[in-house]
Design a protein around this motif. Structure first.
Motif, PDB file in Angstrom:
ATOM      1  N   TYR A   1      99.202 -40.611 -32.592  1.00 31.47           N
ATOM      2  CA  TYR A   1      99.451 -38.977 -31.986  1.00 31.47           C
ATOM      3  C   TYR A   1      98.712 -39.107 -30.498  1.00 31.47           C
ATOM      4  O   TYR A   1      97.778 -39.780 -30.393  1.00 31.47           O
ATOM      5  CB  TYR A   1      98.824 -38.215 -32.837  1.00 31.47           C
ATOM      6  CG  TYR A   1      99.255 -38.065 -34.557  1.00 31.47           C
ATOM      7  CD1 TYR A   1     100.297 -37.241 -34.561  1.00 31.47           C
ATOM      8  CD2 TYR A   1      99.189 -39.177 -35.361  1.00 31.47           C
ATOM      9  CE1 TYR A   1     101.048 -37.044 -36.070  1.00 31.47           C
ATOM     10  CE2 TYR A   1      99.700 -39.144 -36.479  1.00 31.47           C
ATOM     11  CZ  TYR A   1     100.388 -38.292 -36.665  1.00 31.47           C
ATOM     12  OH  TYR A   1     101.136 -38.055 -38.062  1.00 31.47           O
ATOM     13  N   PHE A   2      99.409 -38.416 -29.568  1.00 33.33           N
ATOM     14  CA  PHE A   2      99.325 -38.311 -28.279  1.00 33.33           C
ATOM     15  C   PHE A   2      98.638 -37.010 -27.849  1.00 33.33           C
ATOM     16  O   PHE A   2      98.796 -36.000 -28.545  1.00 33.33           O
ATOM     17  CB  PHE A   2     100.553 -38.681 -27.495  1.00 33.33           C
ATOM     18  CG  PHE A   2     101.258 -39.929 -27.848  1.00 33.33           C
ATOM     19  CD1 PHE A   2     100.788 -41.306 -27.782  1.00 33.33           C
ATOM     20  CD2 PHE A   2     102.355 -39.841 -28.480  1.00 33.33           C
ATOM     21  CE1 PHE A   2     101.337 -42.246 -28.131  1.00 33.33           C
ATOM     22  CE2 PHE A   2     103.042 -40.915 -29.244  1.00 33.33           C
ATOM     23  CZ  PHE A   2     102.462 -42.319 -28.901  1.00 33.33           C
ATOM     24  N   ASP A   3      97.678 -37.144 -26.906  1.00 35.34           N
ATOM     25  CA  ASP A   3      96.882 -36.048 -26.137  1.00 35.34           C
ATOM     26  C   ASP A   3      96.073 -35.572 -27.045  1.00 35.34           C
ATOM     27  O   ASP A   3      96.149 -34.083 -27.172  1.00 35.34           O
ATOM     28  CB  ASP A   3      98.086 -35.126 -25.435  1.00 35.34           C
ATOM     29  CG  ASP A   3      98.687 -35.803 -24.515  1.00 35.34           C
ATOM     30  OD1 ASP A   3      98.268 -36.821 -23.662  1.00 35.34           O
ATOM     31  OD2 ASP A   3     100.142 -35.691 -24.450  1.00 35.34           O
ATOM     32  N   VAL A   4      95.432 -36.124 -28.195  1.00 37.36           N
ATOM     33  CA  VAL A   4      94.648 -35.586 -28.815  1.00 37.36           C
ATOM     34  C   VAL A   4      93.144 -35.319 -28.582  1.00 37.36           C
ATOM     35  O   VAL A   4      92.617 -36.593 -28.162  1.00 37.36           O
ATOM     36  CB  VAL A   4      94.692 -36.259 -30.327  1.00 37.36           C
ATOM     37  CG1 VAL A   4      93.735 -35.787 -31.430  1.00 37.36           C
ATOM     38  CG2 VAL A   4      96.030 -36.330 -31.118  1.00 37.36           C
ATOM     39  N   PRO A   5      92.494 -34.411 -28.248  1.00 34.42           N
ATOM     40  CA  PRO A   5      91.310 -34.275 -27.863  1.00 34.42           C
ATOM     41  C   PRO A   5      90.220 -35.022 -28.715  1.00 34.42           C
ATOM     42  O   PRO A   5      90.456 -34.918 -30.037  1.00 34.42           O
ATOM     43  CB  PRO A   5      91.002 -32.642 -27.734  1.00 34.42           C
ATOM     44  CG  PRO A   5      92.417 -32.110 -27.889  1.00 34.42           C
ATOM     45  CD  PRO A   5      93.234 -33.029 -28.558  1.00 34.42           C
ATOM     46  N   LYS A   6      89.084 -35.438 -28.150  1.00 35.46           N
ATOM     47  CA  LYS A   6      88.100 -35.974 -28.980  1.00 35.46           C
ATOM     48  C   LYS A   6      87.467 -35.230 -30.071  1.00 35.46           C
ATOM     49  O   LYS A   6      87.314 -35.734 -31.175  1.00 35.46           O
ATOM     50  CB  LYS A   6      87.027 -36.647 -28.105  1.00 35.46           C
ATOM     51  CG  LYS A   6      85.946 -37.275 -28.881  1.00 35.46           C
ATOM     52  CD  LYS A   6      85.153 -38.314 -28.173  1.00 35.46           C
ATOM     53  CE  LYS A   6      84.275 -39.312 -29.021  1.00 35.46           C
ATOM     54  NZ  LYS A   6      83.682 -38.631 -29.922  1.00 35.46           N
ATOM     55  N   GLN A   7      87.340 -33.796 -29.936  1.00 38.23           N
ATOM     56  CA  GLN A   7      86.960 -33.084 -30.996  1.00 38.23           C
ATOM     57  C   GLN A   7      87.732 -33.012 -32.055  1.00 38.23           C
ATOM     58  O   GLN A   7      87.219 -32.862 -33.408  1.00 38.23           O
ATOM     59  CB  GLN A   7      86.313 -31.643 -30.216  1.00 38.23           C
ATOM     60  CG  GLN A   7      87.458 -30.662 -29.735  1.00 38.23           C
ATOM     61  CD  GLN A   7      87.642 -31.008 -28.313  1.00 38.23           C
ATOM     62  OE1 GLN A   7      87.378 -32.011 -27.726  1.00 38.23           O
ATOM     63  NE2 GLN A   7      88.182 -29.909 -27.432  1.00 38.23           N
ATOM     64  N   VAL A   8      89.025 -33.006 -31.791  1.00 44.12           N
ATOM     65  CA  VAL A   8      89.922 -33.096 -32.896  1.00 44.12           C
ATOM     66  C   VAL A   8      89.779 -34.171 -33.675  1.00 44.12           C
ATOM     67  O   VAL A   8      89.637 -34.226 -34.921  1.00 44.12           O
ATOM     68  CB  VAL A   8      91.499 -32.957 -32.639  1.00 44.12           C
ATOM     69  CG1 VAL A   8      92.296 -32.959 -33.477  1.00 44.12           C
ATOM     70  CG2 VAL A   8      91.500 -31.561 -31.750  1.00 44.12           C
TER      71      VAL A   8
END
Length: 69
Positions: free
Chosen positions: A35-42
């Motif tokens: 999965y791409f462009d997933v923020p670290k907080q997610v």
């Protein structure tokens, strides 16, 4: 990408590459998805969730672009 084994009825392991914000999930059936462009907080939320599968369904699937590896 290194993945960490998790205790889940559907997910075998989860990895994350912070520089590219790529989340990688290996399912127990052997499928691996990125999965791409997933923020670290997610990612942090996924790893800390009581149910990795429920968190994935509610917060990641249908929200982020993905590709089967």
């Amino acid at each position: 990408m290194e993945r960490e084994s998790v205790s889940s009825s559907n997910i075998a392991s989860i990895g994350y590459e912070e520089n590219s914000e790529t989340l990688e999930i290996e399912f127990l059936n052997g499928g691996v998805y990125q999965y791409f462009d997933v923020p670290k907080q997610v990612y942090d939320g996924l790893m800390g969730a009581d149910s990795h599968g429920k968190y994935l369904a509610a917060n990641i699937k249908g929200t982020y672009r993905y590709s089967k590896v």
